[in-house]
Design an enzyme around this catalytic site. Sequence first.
Site, PDB file in Angstrom:
ATOM      1  CG  ASP A  77      -0.242  -0.380   2.515  1.00 55.29           C
ATOM      2  OD1 ASP A  77       1.005  -0.349   2.546  1.00 55.29           O
ATOM      3  OD2 ASP A  77      -0.916  -0.714   3.490  1.00 55.29           O
ATOM      4  CG  ASP A 146      -8.237  -1.193  12.245  1.00 51.98           C
ATOM      5  OD1 ASP A 146      -7.277  -1.861  11.780  1.00 51.98           O
ATOM      6  OD2 ASP A 146      -8.670  -0.163  11.693  1.00 51.98           O
ATOM      7  CG  HIS A 148      -5.337  -1.998   8.966  1.00 47.43           C
ATOM      8  ND1 HIS A 148      -5.502  -0.839   9.707  1.00 47.43           N
ATOM      9  CD2 HIS A 148      -4.013  -2.055   8.716  1.00 47.43           C
ATOM     10  CE1 HIS A 148      -4.338  -0.252   9.888  1.00 47.43           C
ATOM     11  NE2 HIS A 148      -3.415  -0.972   9.307  1.00 47.43           N
ATOM     12  CD  GLU A 153      -8.314   1.121   8.151  1.00 53.35           C
ATOM     13  OE1 GLU A 153      -8.299   0.199   8.980  1.00 53.35           O
ATOM     14  OE2 GLU A 153      -7.728   2.198   8.324  1.00 53.35           O
TER      15      GLU A 153
HETATM   16  C1  GLP Z   1       0.177   0.206   8.560  1.00 53.85           C
HETATM   17  C2  GLP Z   1       0.167  -0.644   7.277  1.00 53.85           C
HETATM   18  C3  GLP Z   1      -0.018  -2.095   7.577  1.00 53.85           C
HETATM   19  C4  GLP Z   1       0.630  -2.421   8.914  1.00 53.85           C
HETATM   20  C5  GLP Z   1      -0.132  -1.723  10.018  1.00 53.85           C
HETATM   21  C6  GLP Z   1       0.482  -1.873  11.389  1.00 53.85           C
HETATM   22  O1  GLP Z   1      -0.210   1.470   8.438  1.00 53.85           O
HETATM   23  N1  GLP Z   1      -0.672  -0.211   6.216  1.00 53.85           N
HETATM   24  O2  GLP Z   1       0.514  -2.856   6.516  1.00 53.85           O
HETATM   25  O3  GLP Z   1       0.617  -3.794   9.145  1.00 53.85           O
HETATM   26  O4  GLP Z   1      -0.427  -0.388   9.683  1.00 53.85           O
HETATM   27  O5  GLP Z   1       1.554  -1.013  11.598  1.00 53.85           O
HETATM   28  P1  GLP Z   1       2.627  -1.212  12.744  1.00 53.85           P
HETATM   29  O6  GLP Z   1       3.473  -2.354  12.321  1.00 53.85           O
HETATM   30  O7  GLP Z   1       3.407   0.077  12.755  1.00 53.85           O
HETATM   31  O8  GLP Z   1       1.895  -1.471  14.001  1.00 53.85           O
END
Ligand code: GLP
Length: 263
Positions: A77, A146, A148, A153
């Site tokens: 993404d 959450d 995702h 989402e």
């Molecule tokens: C991000 C990404 C995800 C990631 C998630 C958790 O913004 N789009 O791919 O797994 O949020 O992030 P973190 O690893 O910093 O907790």
Amino acid sequence: MKQIQIPGKNFPIFVYDTYEEASLAAAEFVAAEIKKKPDFLLGLATGSTPVGLYRALIEKNKKGEIDFSEVKTYNLDEYYPISPRNEQSFLSFMKENLFDHINLKPENVHIPCGEAPDPNLEAEHYEKELLAIGGVDLQVLGIGSDGHIGFNEPDDAFILPTHLVTLTEQTISDNARFFPSKKDVPTHALTMGIGAIMRAKKCILIANGKNKARAIREALLENPSPANQASILQFHRDVTFFLDHDAASEILSFLQDAVADPV
Ligand code: GLP
């Protein structure tokens, strides 16, 4: 490390005492796969979770244990709108944490473009690239608090193709730490949909910290539902979970209760 098994579910779950151990184990897993196929198609994630894995992969590349010269990468993404040159873009993040330190060819990097004039066309274009390869060999995933994956989402459906998504309040707050302030977090993102993630030949999901424990319990234990998008992975043909003790804590207490109170 201990391997745990949820009754009735056949995916491997490895639980480590620390984030570092989970990251190193994930790196061993990824490295072993890349060694089998020089022109490996590697799906990548951003966020703080995979940083330990990327650090270990950089180390292995420097030692000559793995070669990225023929590897192609596909990121999950990118924020929208954002300039790829903005230091908070996911492309900048990937350069800083992986790409600039390994022998990966810049032309082999694939990530949605955050400054494409039409986000829906850009989503279509990225999806075409993903369909053309027929699925990455291995998709690395983190998980949002959450549930995702990528930026898929919580919703009332699983959206299959790459698409433009409105970030939830929760995700904007979670990611504000990477930006000067919360109001600087883009409100939208382009994300690989659930289709491309499910087409991956293998997936690994890494999670650490107490703030992921609920999302992990919902994703692994409860019936798959788009309210927790990671729960779709229960239907993936080859998924492995690398968790630290904190992220696994709600599953561990469920399993303990199940043993203490057999029905
Ligand atoms: C991000 C990404 C995800 C990631 C998630 C958790 O913004 N789009 O791919 O797994 O949020 O992030 P973190 O690893 O910093 O907790």
